[in-house]
Design a protein around this motif. Structure first.
Motif, PDB file in Angstrom:
ATOM      1  N   ARG A  43       0.866  -1.171   0.000  1.00 54.30           N
ATOM      2  CA  ARG A  43       0.000   0.000   0.000  1.00 54.30           C
ATOM      3  C   ARG A  43       0.903   1.222   0.000  1.00 54.30           C
ATOM      4  N   THR A  44       0.662   2.127  -0.933  1.00 49.28           N
ATOM      5  CA  THR A  44       1.425   3.369  -1.021  1.00 49.28           C
ATOM      6  C   THR A  44       0.519   4.527  -0.631  1.00 49.28           C
ATOM      7  N   ILE A  45       0.998   5.364   0.267  1.00 51.72           N
ATOM      8  CA  ILE A  45       0.238   6.506   0.765  1.00 51.72           C
ATOM      9  C   ILE A  45       1.043   7.759   0.452  1.00 51.72           C
ATOM     10  N   THR A  46       0.410   8.735  -0.171  1.00 51.89           N
ATOM     11  CA  THR A  46       1.075   9.993  -0.507  1.00 51.89           C
ATOM     12  C   THR A  46       0.554  11.094   0.399  1.00 51.89           C
ATOM     13  N   PHE A  47       1.473  11.804   1.025  1.00 50.91           N
ATOM     14  CA  PHE A  47       1.140  12.938   1.882  1.00 50.91           C
ATOM     15  C   PHE A  47       1.481  14.213   1.126  1.00 50.91           C
ATOM     16  N   GLN A  48       0.638  15.231   1.286  1.00 56.45           N
ATOM     17  CA  GLN A  48       0.882  16.513   0.620  1.00 56.45           C
ATOM     18  C   GLN A  48       0.590  17.638   1.592  1.00 56.45           C
ATOM     19  N   SER A  53       3.991  27.341  -0.718  1.00 56.96           N
ATOM     20  CA  SER A  53       4.137  27.213  -2.159  1.00 56.96           C
ATOM     21  C   SER A  53       5.620  27.064  -2.453  1.00 56.96           C
ATOM     22  N   PRO A  54       6.054  26.079  -3.171  1.00 62.38           N
ATOM     23  CA  PRO A  54       5.199  25.033  -3.752  1.00 62.38           C
ATOM     24  C   PRO A  54       4.819  24.013  -2.692  1.00 62.38           C
ATOM     25  N   THR A  55       3.763  23.252  -2.936  1.00 62.68           N
ATOM     26  CA  THR A  55       3.380  22.201  -2.007  1.00 62.68           C
ATOM     27  C   THR A  55       4.428  21.089  -2.056  1.00 62.68           C
ATOM     28  N   GLU A  56       4.587  20.414  -0.949  1.00 67.48           N
ATOM     29  CA  GLU A  56       5.536  19.310  -0.840  1.00 67.48           C
ATOM     30  C   GLU A  56       4.758  18.004  -0.746  1.00 67.48           C
ATOM     31  N   THR A  57       5.309  16.949  -1.320  1.00 67.67           N
ATOM     32  CA  THR A  57       4.696  15.633  -1.195  1.00 67.67           C
ATOM     33  C   THR A  57       5.738  14.635  -0.679  1.00 67.67           C
ATOM     34  N   ALA A  58       5.253  13.600  -0.026  1.00 69.69           N
ATOM     35  CA  ALA A  58       6.092  12.513   0.468  1.00 69.69           C
ATOM     36  C   ALA A  58       5.306  11.224   0.302  1.00 69.69           C
ATOM     37  N   THR A  59       6.018  10.131   0.061  1.00 70.21           N
ATOM     38  CA  THR A  59       5.373   8.846  -0.174  1.00 70.21           C
ATOM     39  C   THR A  59       5.817   7.838   0.875  1.00 70.21           C
ATOM     40  N   LEU A  60       4.840   7.177   1.501  1.00 63.63           N
ATOM     41  CA  LEU A  60       5.083   6.115   2.458  1.00 63.63           C
ATOM     42  C   LEU A  60       4.579   4.825   1.825  1.00 63.63           C
ATOM     43  N   THR A  61       5.447   3.830   1.686  1.00 59.13           N
ATOM     44  CA  THR A  61       5.062   2.557   1.090  1.00 59.13           C
ATOM     45  C   THR A  61       5.247   1.453   2.128  1.00 59.13           C
ATOM     46  N   VAL A  62       4.205   0.661   2.325  1.00 58.22           N
ATOM     47  CA  VAL A  62       4.235  -0.447   3.282  1.00 58.22           C
ATOM     48  C   VAL A  62       4.018  -1.733   2.502  1.00 58.22           C
TER      49      VAL A  62
END
Length: 88
Positions: A43-48, A53-62
């Protein structure tokens, strides 16, 4: 705060994220039921960010394997403890 997400593997089981409600740096606890299946599930979860500005994103993969070993990566980097990849 707690969020439950389906594993989307047909099992009906969920992955649970627990985190604070304050803005800023967060610690996120990840939990799930024991995986008794034989096929690994991911399961991959993306946080934003919602501000700035600009928006930042990060990805958590379990990834939870059929032997119930769980590997977690954050922005494609394995989560480590004492410089050793964490697997539960």
């Amino acid at each position: 705060m707690t969020t439950e997400l389906d594993w989307n593997d047909g099992s009906g089981e969920k992955i649970t994220l627990t985190y604070g409600s304050a803005e800023g740096t967060q610690t996120i606890s990840v939990s799930s039921a024991t995986h008794t299946g034989y096929i690994a599930r991911t399961r991959t979860i993306t946080f934003q960010t919602s501000a700035g500005s600009p928006t930042e994103t990060a990805t958590l993969t379990v990834t939870q394997s059929g032997k119930n070993i769980t590997i977690i990566t954050y922005n494609d980097k394995a989560i480590t403890r004492n410089d050793v990849a964490v697997g539960y």
